[in-house]
Design an enzyme around this catalytic site. Sequence first.
Site, PDB file in Angstrom:
ATOM      1  N   GLY A   1       4.948  -1.182   6.939  1.00  0.00           N
ATOM      2  CA  GLY A   1       6.019   0.026   7.382  1.00  0.00           C
ATOM      3  C   GLY A   1       5.593   0.732   8.950  1.00  0.00           C
ATOM      4  O   GLY A   1       5.106   0.321   9.615  1.00  0.00           O
ATOM      5  N   ARG A   2       6.718   1.516   9.147  1.00  0.00           N
ATOM      6  CA  ARG A   2       6.132   2.183  10.247  1.00  0.00           C
ATOM      7  C   ARG A   2       4.962   3.818  10.104  1.00  0.00           C
ATOM      8  O   ARG A   2       5.094   3.528   8.801  1.00  0.00           O
ATOM      9  CB  ARG A   2       7.588   3.232  10.642  1.00  0.00           C
ATOM     10  CG  ARG A   2       9.258   2.439  11.466  1.00  0.00           C
ATOM     11  CD  ARG A   2      10.229   2.628  10.971  1.00  0.00           C
ATOM     12  NE  ARG A   2      10.080   3.899  11.098  1.00  0.00           N
ATOM     13  CZ  ARG A   2      11.159   4.577  12.732  1.00  0.00           C
ATOM     14  NH1 ARG A   2      11.443   3.476  13.272  1.00  0.00           N
ATOM     15  NH2 ARG A   2      10.596   6.024  12.941  1.00  0.00           N
ATOM     16  N   ASP A   3       4.741   3.912  10.793  1.00  0.00           N
ATOM     17  CA  ASP A   3       3.448   4.339  11.507  1.00  0.00           C
ATOM     18  C   ASP A   3       2.725   4.127  10.299  1.00  0.00           C
ATOM     19  O   ASP A   3       2.871   5.297   8.980  1.00  0.00           O
ATOM     20  CB  ASP A   3       3.952   6.030  11.452  1.00  0.00           C
ATOM     21  CG  ASP A   3       3.221   7.355  11.675  1.00  0.00           C
ATOM     22  OD1 ASP A   3       2.541   6.577  12.206  1.00  0.00           O
ATOM     23  OD2 ASP A   3       3.373   8.037  11.087  1.00  0.00           O
ATOM     24  N   HIS A   4       2.052   3.065   9.633  1.00  0.00           N
ATOM     25  CA  HIS A   4       1.623   2.653   8.426  1.00  0.00           C
ATOM     26  C   HIS A   4       0.154   3.533   8.860  1.00  0.00           C
ATOM     27  O   HIS A   4      -0.765   3.803   9.458  1.00  0.00           O
ATOM     28  CB  HIS A   4       1.049   1.238   8.841  1.00  0.00           C
ATOM     29  CG  HIS A   4       0.516   0.734   7.618  1.00  0.00           C
ATOM     30  ND1 HIS A   4       0.930  -0.018   6.580  1.00  0.00           N
ATOM     31  CD2 HIS A   4      -0.812   1.389   7.011  1.00  0.00           C
ATOM     32  CE1 HIS A   4      -0.176  -0.130   5.295  1.00  0.00           C
ATOM     33  NE2 HIS A   4      -1.563   0.660   5.783  1.00  0.00           N
ATOM     34  N   ALA A   5      -0.169   4.136   7.207  1.00  0.00           N
ATOM     35  CA  ALA A   5      -1.804   5.656   7.687  1.00  0.00           C
ATOM     36  C   ALA A   5      -1.448   6.190   8.447  1.00  0.00           C
ATOM     37  O   ALA A   5      -2.805   7.108   8.595  1.00  0.00           O
ATOM     38  CB  ALA A   5      -2.826   4.073   7.461  1.00  0.00           C
TER      39      ALA A   5
ATOM     40  N   GLN B   1       0.859  -1.539  -0.123  1.00  0.00           N
ATOM     41  CA  GLN B   1      -0.335  -0.382  -0.097  1.00  0.00           C
ATOM     42  C   GLN B   1       0.401   1.055   0.064  1.00  0.00           C
ATOM     43  O   GLN B   1       1.931   0.898   0.906  1.00  0.00           O
ATOM     44  CB  GLN B   1      -0.847   0.016   0.792  1.00  0.00           C
ATOM     45  CG  GLN B   1      -0.836   0.966   1.732  1.00  0.00           C
ATOM     46  CD  GLN B   1      -2.292   2.264   0.989  1.00  0.00           C
ATOM     47  OE1 GLN B   1      -2.789   1.460   0.613  1.00  0.00           O
ATOM     48  NE2 GLN B   1      -2.378   3.798   1.205  1.00  0.00           N
ATOM     49  N   THR B   2       0.496   2.121  -0.949  1.00  0.00           N
ATOM     50  CA  THR B   2       1.935   3.335  -0.472  1.00  0.00           C
ATOM     51  C   THR B   2       0.402   4.463  -0.922  1.00  0.00           C
ATOM     52  O   THR B   2      -0.212   4.339  -1.093  1.00  0.00           O
ATOM     53  CB  THR B   2       2.540   3.596  -1.390  1.00  0.00           C
ATOM     54  OG1 THR B   2       3.429   4.818  -1.842  1.00  0.00           O
ATOM     55  CG2 THR B   2       3.055   3.502  -2.886  1.00  0.00           C
ATOM     56  N   ARG B   3       0.622   5.312  -0.756  1.00  0.00           N
ATOM     57  CA  ARG B   3       0.103   7.335  -0.798  1.00  0.00           C
ATOM     58  C   ARG B   3       0.826   8.030  -1.486  1.00  0.00           C
ATOM     59  O   ARG B   3       1.074   9.220  -1.442  1.00  0.00           O
ATOM     60  CB  ARG B   3      -0.763   7.898  -0.785  1.00  0.00           C
ATOM     61  CG  ARG B   3       0.035   8.311   1.595  1.00  0.00           C
ATOM     62  CD  ARG B   3      -1.530   8.670   1.967  1.00  0.00           C
ATOM     63  NE  ARG B   3      -0.775   9.734   3.494  1.00  0.00           N
ATOM     64  CZ  ARG B   3      -0.344   9.508   4.031  1.00  0.00           C
ATOM     65  NH1 ARG B   3      -0.952   8.011   4.399  1.00  0.00           N
ATOM     66  NH2 ARG B   3      -0.056   9.944   4.951  1.00  0.00           N
TER      67      ARG B   3
ATOM     68  N   HIS C   1      10.514   5.530  -3.150  1.00  0.00           N
ATOM     69  CA  HIS C   1      12.249   6.485  -2.824  1.00  0.00           C
ATOM     70  C   HIS C   1      12.777   4.828  -2.538  1.00  0.00           C
ATOM     71  O   HIS C   1      12.142   3.635  -2.607  1.00  0.00           O
ATOM     72  CB  HIS C   1      11.726   6.716  -2.320  1.00  0.00           C
ATOM     73  CG  HIS C   1      11.675   8.528  -2.320  1.00  0.00           C
ATOM     74  ND1 HIS C   1      12.037   9.840  -3.437  1.00  0.00           N
ATOM     75  CD2 HIS C   1      10.711   8.708  -1.489  1.00  0.00           C
ATOM     76  CE1 HIS C   1      11.760  10.723  -3.314  1.00  0.00           C
ATOM     77  NE2 HIS C   1      10.819  10.631  -2.496  1.00  0.00           N
TER      78      HIS C   1
ATOM     79  N   HIS D   1      11.364   2.257   0.371  1.00  0.00           N
ATOM     80  CA  HIS D   1      10.451   1.352  -0.024  1.00  0.00           C
ATOM     81  C   HIS D   1      10.560   0.934  -1.225  1.00  0.00           C
ATOM     82  O   HIS D   1      10.306  -0.700  -1.064  1.00  0.00           O
ATOM     83  CB  HIS D   1       9.234   2.464  -0.487  1.00  0.00           C
ATOM     84  CG  HIS D   1       8.857   3.359   0.904  1.00  0.00           C
ATOM     85  ND1 HIS D   1       8.626   4.603   0.981  1.00  0.00           N
ATOM     86  CD2 HIS D   1       8.235   2.880   2.113  1.00  0.00           C
ATOM     87  CE1 HIS D   1       8.093   5.094   1.495  1.00  0.00           C
ATOM     88  NE2 HIS D   1       8.252   4.103   2.770  1.00  0.00           N
TER      89      HIS D   1
END
Length: 388
Positions: free
Chosen positions: A290-294, A196-198, A202, A205
Amino acid sequence: MTEHETIAPHGGKLVDLRMAPAEADRAREEAEHLPKVDIGPRELSDLEMMAVGALSPLTGFMAERDYRSVLDEMHLTNGLAWTIPVTLSMDEAGAKRIGGASRIALVADGRTIAVVEVDGIYQRDHEREAQSVFGTTDLEHPGVKAMHDAGDYLVAGEVRVIELPSHRAFGEYRMAPAETRATFSERGWRTVVGFQTRNPVHRAHEYIQKCALEIVDGLLLHPLVGETKGDDVPADVRMRCYQILFANYYPKDRAMMSVFPAAMRYAGPKEAIWHAIARKNYGCTHFIVGRDHAGVGSYYGTYDAQKIFEQFEPGELGITPLKFEHSFWCNRCEGMASPKTCPHGEEDRVSLSGTKVREMLRAGQKPPPEFSRPEVAEVLIEAMAGQG
Ligand SMILES: [Zn+2]
């Protein structure tokens, strides 16, 4: 579950709420006589997701018992794990206008797109919903703000979809869960990791995705393209970044890209679970957290979105979370690494804050190649120059 299926959908069956053409024509005519309700971009995203089965087992907007159960227990009343209410909001005037109608028509951009069999109207519990979903009632939080703006009343009911929203951007990449599943099967993938990405991807990721790809058959890069907050990089720019990255650095037979129509809620841990369940419906067996997802601002702890997975019984979510640290290029390791694999100090690591990267790009400067692929940096610089 058929022999070639990667994983069963949440609840066992992929939902499809789309009407066949003849049924849709009839429904369009009937809808002329129904109360009409305009829906905004966020609920339109939810509707699209429900229509194609991305939110299986949901077949409509939640009734109060499920709404309460999700907020209080992180489960639907049928016992399935679920962390974020999927609701149809309106203000008091809207609720009055519907009155006792048993069916309403949903309208977007002037077109009738769905019919709801109304199963009650209830009051939103702002305080409880904000606290449960977002962990805060602070109106500065973009998710809390959007919830407050949406309205005080919630309409419950099963949905049948006449036509999907007409905003068909990213057409070839807009694949329904049945289509991603068929593609995985054609490719012979038994295990697939969803990402998932918004944000633009880089190297950090890319590294995480490729670490995951070392242990599964395929990667689904699944960028969110529904509504995000204003300062996030627009979806069309991000898509150009992903395309150029895929063309140059990803193995074609092991990685694919498709878009995720959801809107961002910035609900951190609760949204991480919701994102994982949706990706399971798309056929992913693994999901990168990942860290601090969403996350947004400092509302959530760095690892809250990873830890919340432990609050569910083993096997209950089905999809396996892959939990990653932040990663970076290390000059002494001479490669990408993370605190899990690199013993060196900050002085050896190439890491830049999001703010610093934005500053550089805005000034037309490429971040170091250890941080961003130059092709990606070029797309971002060009897009920022276009904004003036
Ligand atoms: Zn190192």
